[in-house]
Write a protein that holds these residues in place. Structure first.
Motif, PDB file in Angstrom:
ATOM      1  N   ARG A 188       2.132  24.685  30.791  1.00  0.00           N
ATOM      2  CA  ARG A 188       3.493  25.209  30.680  1.00  0.00           C
ATOM      3  C   ARG A 188       3.555  26.290  29.601  1.00  0.00           C
ATOM      4  NH1 ARG A 188       6.736  20.891  32.617  1.00  0.00           N
ATOM      5  NH2 ARG A 188       5.454  19.848  34.195  1.00  0.00           N
ATOM      6  N   ILE A 189       4.471  27.231  29.780  1.00  0.00           N
ATOM      7  CA  ILE A 189       4.723  28.239  28.746  1.00  0.00           C
ATOM      8  C   ILE A 189       5.850  27.722  27.862  1.00  0.00           C
ATOM      9  CG2 ILE A 189       5.430  30.612  28.287  1.00  0.00           C
ATOM     10  CD1 ILE A 189       4.190  31.420  30.938  1.00  0.00           C
ATOM     11  N   TRP A 190       5.547  27.417  26.645  1.00  0.00           N
ATOM     12  CA  TRP A 190       6.505  26.870  25.708  1.00  0.00           C
ATOM     13  C   TRP A 190       7.323  28.014  25.090  1.00  0.00           C
ATOM     14  CZ3 TRP A 190       5.097  21.798  22.890  1.00  0.00           C
ATOM     15  CH2 TRP A 190       4.191  21.031  23.635  1.00  0.00           C
ATOM     16  N   THR A 191       8.532  27.709  24.644  1.00  0.00           N
ATOM     17  CA  THR A 191       9.262  28.686  23.841  1.00  0.00           C
ATOM     18  C   THR A 191       8.670  28.677  22.436  1.00  0.00           C
ATOM     19  OG1 THR A 191      10.947  27.052  23.197  1.00  0.00           O
ATOM     20  CG2 THR A 191      11.382  28.385  25.169  1.00  0.00           C
ATOM     21  N   ALA A 192       8.769  29.799  21.758  1.00  0.00           N
ATOM     22  CA  ALA A 192       8.107  29.929  20.456  1.00  0.00           C
ATOM     23  C   ALA A 192       9.040  30.588  19.452  1.00  0.00           C
ATOM     24  CB  ALA A 192       6.821  30.739  20.587  1.00  0.00           C
ATOM     25  N   ASP A 193       8.915  30.166  18.201  1.00  0.00           N
ATOM     26  CA  ASP A 193       9.696  30.737  17.110  1.00  0.00           C
ATOM     27  C   ASP A 193       8.840  30.760  15.851  1.00  0.00           C
ATOM     28  OD1 ASP A 193      12.572  30.991  18.206  1.00  0.00           O
ATOM     29  OD2 ASP A 193      12.043  28.918  18.714  1.00  0.00           O
ATOM     30  N   ILE A 194       9.051  31.811  15.043  1.00  0.00           N
ATOM     31  CA  ILE A 194       8.454  31.844  13.707  1.00  0.00           C
ATOM     32  C   ILE A 194       9.446  31.185  12.758  1.00  0.00           C
ATOM     33  CG2 ILE A 194       7.628  33.311  11.838  1.00  0.00           C
ATOM     34  CD1 ILE A 194       6.851  35.386  13.910  1.00  0.00           C
ATOM     35  N   VAL A 195       9.033  30.107  12.150  1.00  0.00           N
ATOM     36  CA  VAL A 195       9.898  29.360  11.231  1.00  0.00           C
ATOM     37  C   VAL A 195       9.245  29.387   9.855  1.00  0.00           C
ATOM     38  CG1 VAL A 195      11.054  27.179  10.759  1.00  0.00           C
ATOM     39  CG2 VAL A 195      10.643  27.874  13.125  1.00  0.00           C
ATOM     40  N   GLY A 196       9.712  30.310   9.005  1.00  0.00           N
ATOM     41  CA  GLY A 196       9.077  30.466   7.697  1.00  0.00           C
ATOM     42  C   GLY A 196       7.652  30.939   7.855  1.00  0.00           C
ATOM     43  N   ASP A 197       6.704  30.131   7.373  1.00  0.00           N
ATOM     44  CA  ASP A 197       5.291  30.473   7.496  1.00  0.00           C
ATOM     45  C   ASP A 197       4.618  29.674   8.604  1.00  0.00           C
ATOM     46  OD1 ASP A 197       5.549  28.062   6.234  1.00  0.00           O
ATOM     47  OD2 ASP A 197       3.902  28.380   4.825  1.00  0.00           O
ATOM     48  N   ALA A 198       5.411  29.147   9.527  1.00  0.00           N
ATOM     49  CA  ALA A 198       4.887  28.309  10.607  1.00  0.00           C
ATOM     50  C   ALA A 198       5.281  28.882  11.967  1.00  0.00           C
ATOM     51  CB  ALA A 198       5.408  26.877  10.463  1.00  0.00           C
ATOM     52  N   ILE A 199       4.546  28.446  12.993  1.00  0.00           N
ATOM     53  CA  ILE A 199       4.872  28.767  14.381  1.00  0.00           C
ATOM     54  C   ILE A 199       5.272  27.466  15.058  1.00  0.00           C
ATOM     55  CG2 ILE A 199       4.083  29.736  16.550  1.00  0.00           C
ATOM     56  CD1 ILE A 199       4.138  31.739  14.252  1.00  0.00           C
ATOM     57  N   GLN A 200       6.474  27.454  15.618  1.00  0.00           N
ATOM     58  CA  GLN A 200       6.970  26.248  16.287  1.00  0.00           C
ATOM     59  C   GLN A 200       7.108  26.507  17.784  1.00  0.00           C
ATOM     60  OE1 GLN A 200      11.206  24.477  16.055  1.00  0.00           O
ATOM     61  NE2 GLN A 200      10.015  23.224  14.650  1.00  0.00           N
ATOM     62  N   PHE A 201       6.433  25.682  18.576  1.00  0.00           N
ATOM     63  CA  PHE A 201       6.527  25.737  20.032  1.00  0.00           C
ATOM     64  C   PHE A 201       7.406  24.577  20.506  1.00  0.00           C
ATOM     65  CE2 PHE A 201       2.318  27.598  19.057  1.00  0.00           C
ATOM     66  CZ  PHE A 201       2.504  28.848  19.631  1.00  0.00           C
ATOM     67  N   THR A 202       8.245  24.848  21.499  1.00  0.00           N
ATOM     68  CA  THR A 202       9.177  23.838  22.009  1.00  0.00           C
ATOM     69  C   THR A 202       9.106  23.802  23.525  1.00  0.00           C
ATOM     70  OG1 THR A 202      10.664  24.261  20.143  1.00  0.00           O
ATOM     71  CG2 THR A 202      11.566  23.053  22.016  1.00  0.00           C
ATOM     72  N   LEU A 203       9.142  22.577  24.090  1.00  0.00           N
ATOM     73  CA  LEU A 203       9.083  22.400  25.532  1.00  0.00           C
ATOM     74  C   LEU A 203      10.065  21.302  25.933  1.00  0.00           C
ATOM     75  CD1 LEU A 203       7.600  23.115  28.229  1.00  0.00           C
ATOM     76  CD2 LEU A 203       6.091  21.179  27.740  1.00  0.00           C
ATOM     77  N   THR A 204      10.816  21.557  26.987  1.00  0.00           N
ATOM     78  CA  THR A 204      11.711  20.545  27.552  1.00  0.00           C
ATOM     79  C   THR A 204      11.124  20.068  28.869  1.00  0.00           C
ATOM     80  OG1 THR A 204      13.677  21.518  26.535  1.00  0.00           O
ATOM     81  CG2 THR A 204      14.024  20.071  28.422  1.00  0.00           C
ATOM     82  N   SER A 205      10.938  18.735  28.956  1.00  0.00           N
ATOM     83  CA  SER A 205      10.385  18.116  30.158  1.00  0.00           C
ATOM     84  C   SER A 205      11.475  17.249  30.786  1.00  0.00           C
ATOM     85  CB  SER A 205       9.171  17.262  29.796  1.00  0.00           C
ATOM     86  OG  SER A 205       8.668  16.572  30.919  1.00  0.00           O
ATOM     87  N   PRO A 206      11.918  17.582  31.998  1.00  0.00           N
ATOM     88  CA  PRO A 206      13.042  16.847  32.593  1.00  0.00           C
ATOM     89  C   PRO A 206      12.636  15.474  33.124  1.00  0.00           C
ATOM     90  CG  PRO A 206      12.244  18.507  34.113  1.00  0.00           C
ATOM     91  CD  PRO A 206      11.472  18.695  32.838  1.00  0.00           C
ATOM     92  N   ASP A 207      13.623  14.690  33.428  1.00  0.00           N
ATOM     93  CA  ASP A 207      13.406  13.385  34.047  1.00  0.00           C
ATOM     94  C   ASP A 207      12.675  13.572  35.368  1.00  0.00           C
ATOM     95  OD1 ASP A 207      13.523  10.750  34.866  1.00  0.00           O
ATOM     96  OD2 ASP A 207      15.648  10.816  35.430  1.00  0.00           O
ATOM     97  N   GLY A 208      11.604  12.793  35.582  1.00  0.00           N
ATOM     98  CA  GLY A 208      10.829  12.874  36.815  1.00  0.00           C
ATOM     99  C   GLY A 208       9.694  13.874  36.759  1.00  0.00           C
ATOM    100  N   ASP A 209       9.553  14.613  35.656  1.00  0.00           N
ATOM    101  CA  ASP A 209       8.495  15.607  35.525  1.00  0.00           C
ATOM    102  C   ASP A 209       7.135  14.930  35.646  1.00  0.00           C
ATOM    103  OD1 ASP A 209       7.021  17.860  34.989  1.00  0.00           O
ATOM    104  OD2 ASP A 209       7.577  18.001  32.871  1.00  0.00           O
ATOM    105  N   GLN A 210       6.356  15.344  36.645  1.00  0.00           N
ATOM    106  CA  GLN A 210       5.023  14.791  36.924  1.00  0.00           C
ATOM    107  C   GLN A 210       5.051  13.280  37.151  1.00  0.00           C
ATOM    108  OE1 GLN A 210       2.022  16.976  37.121  1.00  0.00           O
ATOM    109  NE2 GLN A 210       3.915  18.142  37.440  1.00  0.00           N
ATOM    110  N   GLY A 211       6.232  12.762  37.512  1.00  0.00           N
ATOM    111  CA  GLY A 211       6.370  11.336  37.805  1.00  0.00           C
ATOM    112  C   GLY A 211       6.835  10.495  36.637  1.00  0.00           C
ATOM    113  N   TYR A 212       7.008  11.089  35.459  1.00  0.00           N
ATOM    114  CA  TYR A 212       7.421  10.322  34.282  1.00  0.00           C
ATOM    115  C   TYR A 212       8.944  10.209  34.222  1.00  0.00           C
ATOM    116  CZ  TYR A 212       2.680  10.799  32.392  1.00  0.00           C
ATOM    117  OH  TYR A 212       1.322  10.722  32.198  1.00  0.00           O
TER     118      TYR A 212
END
Length: 788
Positions: A476-500
């Motif tokens: 998956r392509i995660w959303t990304a943000d520069i937070v201070g001196d860090a890189i934060q990646f974020t992903l939302t996985s919906p109900d039922g994604d890949q059976g979970y």
């Protein structure tokens, strides 16, 4: 026509004797000289009656007339030459006086200029926005103020062009100006070094711009001053004084004087063109037409202007690049001092079939560089110093190598599907789930009770489910943000994604930081929570799946020269023939099969894999040894060789089917006390003695999967898709995946009788109203300590 016996003629109308002296009385036989009135002259110069003409007399008269004309022309040339000499002496005197006045004025005003600049820089530091405009204006005015220096050089060209013509005037004038400028520059440099260095030293400490400039002069003095000299509009004298006040060496400064030549020749050429065309020099006689003279002036001016523009543009371009490099170096130095990494965003990658662009980032701290991608929140590059050798520059910088396996770019990673999971975050549940099915108790919507639900997942690894499925988090392509001196990646996985079940929000945050001992660490925090309003529970277990090779990602010896220590791993979880844990937790004490799994002490991986081939895969000792030795020999013919288990008759405890690639692919239990409040414990220490590189892995997770890239075969992915076109074969890298235990989802969180030890590493369950998921891992990049 020449008559034998005629006396030479000196142009004074009297003739000369045989010794060259003037004579008063002409010989009796000589005809009277013609004075131009057609009557002839007596000896005393009075007019006389012309004698009867004879053929001899006519010839002699013609000769005398020719000699008289030449004499007058010679006298006129001598008079003009004398005027030119007087004029040239006056011009040289004026030029010398102008130079002296220019130098005196420049020298007398230097201290006032220094004071004014000091006050200006203080004001600019406190008023950055208007300060930028003011500095631009000051630079423009300073350039105008030093135009007289260029005019003096042109004037020198005019003088020498008048004397020696265009070619000779340009050559002589250029030599004179260059020698004078070089001597003056050296003298000014010495004055600046001994009189201004202390003053500028205070500026260096006080103003960041001067600190950056001083560092640039110290490291790139020759290149900077050479480029500055290429531009004839640079204020030379002020530059000379300030050069002496910087950290540039005298040798570099002197060699850079060569840069004066192009501008000097150009300006002198312009002047010499004008001087030559005035008709007073060697090339200025009547044989040169007026049109040719004008063309000479125009050509000189045009070529001069074009040359000045060209060298000035080149100098400006190069200087801008150097300033940018020094600014980057300054930021790196400041980041070291502040213990904060330099964070950069790299060019985005656009792929037509992707739902969003792939963003790339770079973290740098000291000699360590890590590059990240929003595709799978992946680590795509880790540059580590080779502590066994320094760079040829001799400045103490180390040669660096990329130590993680990866695709050539995220584009290839996206299009190929990243089947080996190179560098990515894997989930929703890392590792294997037996049969692709699990059970989990779910609370009724009204909260009145609960029921165990069964969930069926994709079987993407033989009979089992692996790393969240074929479209798991790693793809998956995660959303990304520069937070201070860090890189934060974020992903939302919906109900039922890949059976979970249930919808979740996952974050992965990377940052570099200094550690107390000498070194840098890459920290990764993985968090997850249910989406707002979610009523279902779900299992969640993330892992970072980088393949490490401290020799270099493309090393022909693969990982066999590495050493590995698992200091807190005295137990591991044995596997069945499909690599699913039997839920037994076994110690590594003893001999034979158990001993082959023991890494509590530092062990060479070549020896460990040889031992594993004998004890776990069931190979004969010679076969197991050959599998390792042929790779260590670096024979390219063995690239396609795969170390396999026996087709039949192998060890009864072998966890793989016959004729399959073998190697470590086991979960170890991490034990021991934690040194931090959040529960960080050392899981592994991977070292490479040949380069002095070392990585120490610490984590909050209960387990770690040790995987030696058994299933890489050089074709999946093919070299054309891999970084640097490298071929990734079996044992090319090693994964140290911190995690919960594989296939450890318990339906109702209760401990199953007889599995108490295994349940200590069970999969985390996100439940409404419960705790959020948290998993941290640190990779400490260290230099191996020398023994003794």
């Amino acid at each position: 026509m020449s008559i034998p016996g005629d006396a030479p003629y000196d142009g004074d109308g009297e003739g000369v004797d045989g010794d060259g002296n003037d004579r008063v009385e002409a010989p009796p036989t000589a005809p009277a000289a013609d004075d131009g009135d057609g009557e002839g002259v007596h000896v005393d110069g009075d007019a006389a009656e012309a004698p009867p003409n004879t053929p001899a007399d006519d010839d002699f008269a013609d000769n005398a007339s020719d000699r008289s004309g030449r004499s007058e022309a010679s006298m006129q040339r001598q008079l003009r030459a004398e005027k030119v000499r007087r004029r040239n002496r006056i011009l040289l005197f004026l030029l010398l006086a102008a130079i002296i006045i220019f130098v005196i004025v420049d020298s007398l005003t230097s201290k006032y200029v220094a004071r004014a600049l000091s006050a200006l820089y203080e004001w600019v530091d406190s008023h950055p926005l208007p300060g930028a405009f003011v500095l631009t204006l000051v630079v423009f005015l300073a350039t105008l103020a030093f135009i007289p220096g260029a005019l003096l050089t042109i004037g020198c060209g005019v003088v020498y062009g008048m004397i020696g013509g265009l070619g000779r005037g340009t050559a002589i004038g250029s030599a004179v100006v260059f020698v004078g400028a070089a001597v003056g520059s050296e003298a000014s440099f010495v004055v600046g070094r001994y009189l201004l260095r202390d003053c500028v030293g205070r500026w260096v400490e006080r103003y960041r711009i001067f600190h950056a400039v001083d560092k640039a002069m110290e490291k790139n003095g020759f290149r900077i001053f050479f480029l500055l000299r290429l531009s004839p509009i640079i204020p030379f004298n002020a530059l000379n004084y300030m050069a002496g006040a910087t950290a540039v060496t005298l040798r570099d400064y002197t060699l850079a004087l060569i840069g004066l030549l192009p501008g000097t020749v150009l300006y002198v050429f312009v002047g010499a063109s004008a001087g030559s065309a005035m008709g007073m020099g060697k090339d200025g006689d009547d044989s040169v037409s007026r049109g040719a003279r004008i063309a000479s002036i125009v050509a000189g001016v045009v070529l001069g202007v074009l040359g000045v523009i060209a060298v000035s543009y080149y100098a400006k371009k190069e200087l801008n690049r150097i300033v940018a490099e020094q600014e980057m170096e300054k930021q790196r130095e400041e980041s070291l001092e502040e213990q904060v990494a330099l964070v950069e965003e790299l060019p985005t990658i656009l792929i037509d079939t992707a739902e969003s662009p792939i963003r790339l980032f770079r973290l740098t701290l000291g000699d360590i560089t890590v590059e990240l991608s929003s595709l799978g929140a992946s680590i795509t590059k880790v540059l580590l110093p080779d502590y066994s050798q320094s760079s040829s520059s001799g400045n103490g910088d180390f040669v660096r190598d990329d130590v993680v396996l990866s695709y050539a770019s995220p584009k290839e990673q996206f299009e190929d599907g990243n089947r080996p999971f190179f560098g990515a975050i894997v989930g929703r549940v890392a590792n294997r789930i037996k049969g692709g099915v699990f059970q989990l108790s779910q609370t009724d919507g009204d909260g009145s009770g609960s029921a165990v639900e069964t969930y069926y997942l994709e079987r993407n690894n033989g009979p089992n489910h692996l790393h969240g499925g074929s479209d798991g988090f790693c793809r998956r392509i995660w959303t990304a943000d520069i937070v201070g001196d860090a890189i934060q990646f974020t992903l939302t996985s919906p109900d039922g994604d890949q059976g979970y079940p249930a919808g979740v929000r996952v974050t992965a945050t990377y940052f570099l930081a200094r550690i107390e001992s000498q070194g840098v660490k890459l920290r990764l925090d993985m968090r997850a929570s249910l989406l707002p309003g979610e009523t279902k529970a779900t299992p969640l277990a993330l892992a970072q799946h980088s393949y490490l090779n401290l020799a270099s990602h493309s090393s022909p010896c693969r990982i066999l020269g590495h050493t590995l220590q698992l200091p807190n791993c005295a137990r591991y979880t044995p596997l069945d023939k499909t690599s699913i844990p039997t839920r037994e937790v076994r110690r590594v004490d003893g001999e034979g099969e158990a001993a082959a799994m023991d890494f509590r002490k530092e062990t060479v991986l070549a020896d460990a894999l040889m031992h594993y081939g004998i004890e776990k895969a069931g190979l004969e000792s010679n076969d197991a040894r050959n599998n390792v030795q042929q790779i260590l020999a670096g024979d390219a013919s063995n690239d396609e060789r795969v170390a396999r288990t026996p087709t039949s008759g192998g060890a009864p405890a072998a966890n793989l089917d016959g004729d399959a690639p073998y190697g470590f692919d086991h979960n170890y239990a991490i034990e021991g006390s934690s040194s931090t409040e959040e529960g960080m414990r050392v899981a592994a220490i991977l070292s490479h003695p040949s380069t002095g590189r070392c990585i120490r892995v610490s984590t909050t997770a209960p387990g770690m999967q040790l995987y030696t890239a058994n299933y890489l075969d050089g074709s999946s992915p093919p070299p054309a898709l891999c970084k640097d076109g490298a071929r990734y074969d079996q044992w090319q890298g090693i994964c140290l995946e911190t995690q919960t235990y594989p296939d450890s989802i318990y339906p109702d969180d209760a401990t199953v009788y007889g599995e108490e030890e295994f349940a200590t590493g069970k999969c985390f369950i996100l439940r409404p109203g419960g705790e959020d998921y948290f998993h941290a891992v640190e990779y400490e990049f260290l230099q191996m300590r020398e023994e003794g």
